[in-house]
Scaffold this motif. Structure first.
Motif, PDB file in Angstrom:
ATOM      1  N   GLN A 194       9.067  -4.451  -7.928  1.00  0.00           N
ATOM      2  CA  GLN A 194       9.833  -3.480  -7.145  1.00  0.00           C
ATOM      3  C   GLN A 194      11.310  -3.848  -7.189  1.00  0.00           C
ATOM      4  N   MET A 195      11.583  -5.171  -7.118  1.00  0.00           N
ATOM      5  CA  MET A 195      12.967  -5.633  -7.157  1.00  0.00           C
ATOM      6  C   MET A 195      12.997  -7.104  -7.559  1.00  0.00           C
TER       7      MET A 195
ATOM      8  N   ILE B  61       7.574 -15.278  -5.377  1.00  0.00           N
ATOM      9  CA  ILE B  61       7.038 -13.908  -5.376  1.00  0.00           C
ATOM     10  C   ILE B  61       6.892 -13.508  -3.922  1.00  0.00           C
ATOM     11  N   ASN B  62       7.611 -12.469  -3.527  1.00  0.00           N
ATOM     12  CA  ASN B  62       7.600 -11.985  -2.151  1.00  0.00           C
ATOM     13  C   ASN B  62       7.885 -13.120  -1.163  1.00  0.00           C
ATOM     14  N   GLY B  63       8.791 -14.026  -1.531  1.00  0.00           N
ATOM     15  CA  GLY B  63       9.190 -15.107  -0.656  1.00  0.00           C
ATOM     16  C   GLY B  63       8.311 -16.347  -0.706  1.00  0.00           C
ATOM     17  N   ARG B  64       7.255 -16.324  -1.513  1.00  0.00           N
ATOM     18  CA  ARG B  64       6.367 -17.485  -1.638  1.00  0.00           C
ATOM     19  C   ARG B  64       6.579 -18.126  -2.997  1.00  0.00           C
TER      20      ARG B  64
ATOM     21  N   GLN C  29      10.046  -9.280  -5.962  1.00  0.00           N
ATOM     22  CA  GLN C  29       9.353  -8.437  -4.991  1.00  0.00           C
ATOM     23  C   GLN C  29       8.446  -7.495  -5.765  1.00  0.00           C
ATOM     24  N   THR C  30       7.164  -7.589  -5.481  1.00  0.00           N
ATOM     25  CA  THR C  30       6.192  -6.756  -6.186  1.00  0.00           C
ATOM     26  C   THR C  30       6.089  -5.382  -5.521  1.00  0.00           C
ATOM     27  N   ALA C  31       5.403  -4.493  -6.189  1.00  0.00           N
ATOM     28  CA  ALA C  31       5.205  -3.147  -5.669  1.00  0.00           C
ATOM     29  C   ALA C  31       4.455  -3.209  -4.337  1.00  0.00           C
ATOM     30  N   ARG C  32       4.863  -2.359  -3.397  1.00  0.00           N
ATOM     31  CA  ARG C  32       4.248  -2.325  -2.070  1.00  0.00           C
ATOM     32  C   ARG C  32       3.776  -0.903  -1.789  1.00  0.00           C
TER      33      ARG C  32
ATOM     34  N   SER D 168      16.590  -3.308  -9.384  1.00  0.00           N
ATOM     35  CA  SER D 168      15.485  -2.546  -8.810  1.00  0.00           C
ATOM     36  C   SER D 168      14.532  -2.094  -9.904  1.00  0.00           C
ATOM     37  N   ALA D 169      13.370  -1.624  -9.500  1.00  0.00           N
ATOM     38  CA  ALA D 169      12.371  -1.146 -10.447  1.00  0.00           C
ATOM     39  C   ALA D 169      12.906   0.034 -11.245  1.00  0.00           C
TER      40      ALA D 169
END
Length: 168
Positions: free
Chosen positions: A92-93, A53-56, A116-119, A5-6
């Motif tokens: 983020q993770m 990145i974020n599933g892409r 997973q980037t910051a949301r 995690s971040a």
């Protein structure tokens, strides 16, 4: 799945995602000019590790040069994913999948890393900044780097925005 995690990354002095990933069991990194760049999972080389990145799908900036540069370094011409392109402050993770499943992107025989980037809706309204410097006694110069993430979300947490900046 192993995940970082971040908060975990923030406790460590990692400069980029590749260096943060080296803390996961079964993951090894390759260094280029002293910084982590490519990763291997369970002994399979970087060309067998998929990135997203974020599933892409995460596409690397690879050279199409098959020779040797003046400095002796060779260009990457394969399917490797450069995990040094994103600073560790903007994540983020990190999720490391060591076994394949149907819900993942294809192409990662050795494993898949999902960044997973910051949301903004989960972060709320906040801002962080980090600064580092590296002083080279032999050359007498300093190499600074700055990174920052700012997030805003409305009170209902139905709309938000996040921005990040990295300079090195």
């Amino acid at each position: 799945v192993d995940a970082i995690s971040a908060e975990d990354v923030g406790k460590l002095p990692d400069r980029n995602i590749a260096e943060a990933l080296q803390r996961v069991p079964g993951v090894a990194i390759q260094r280029n000019r002293g910084e982590g760049d490519f990763i291997s999972i369970r002994g399979l080389g970087p060309q067998f590790v998929g990135g997203s990145i974020n599933g892409r799908t995460l596409v690397s900036a690879t050279e199409s040069f098959n020779g040797t540069f003046n400095g002796g370094a060779t260009a990457s011409t394969g399917r490797e994913t450069n995990f040094d392109v994103l600073p560790s402050e903007v994540i983020q993770m990190l999720q490391v999948y060591k076994t394949a499943s149907a819900d993942q992107i294809e192409g990662g025989i050795g494993g898949v890393v999902n960044v997973q980037t910051a949301r903004p809706l989960t972060m709320g309204t906040t801002a962080t900044i980090s600064a580092r410097g590296n002083y080279n006694e032999l050359g007498g110069d300093t190499s600074p780097s700055l990174a920052g993430v700012a997030s805003w979300a409305n009170n209902d947490k139905t709309f938000g925005a996040v921005a990040s900046l990295s300079w090195s």
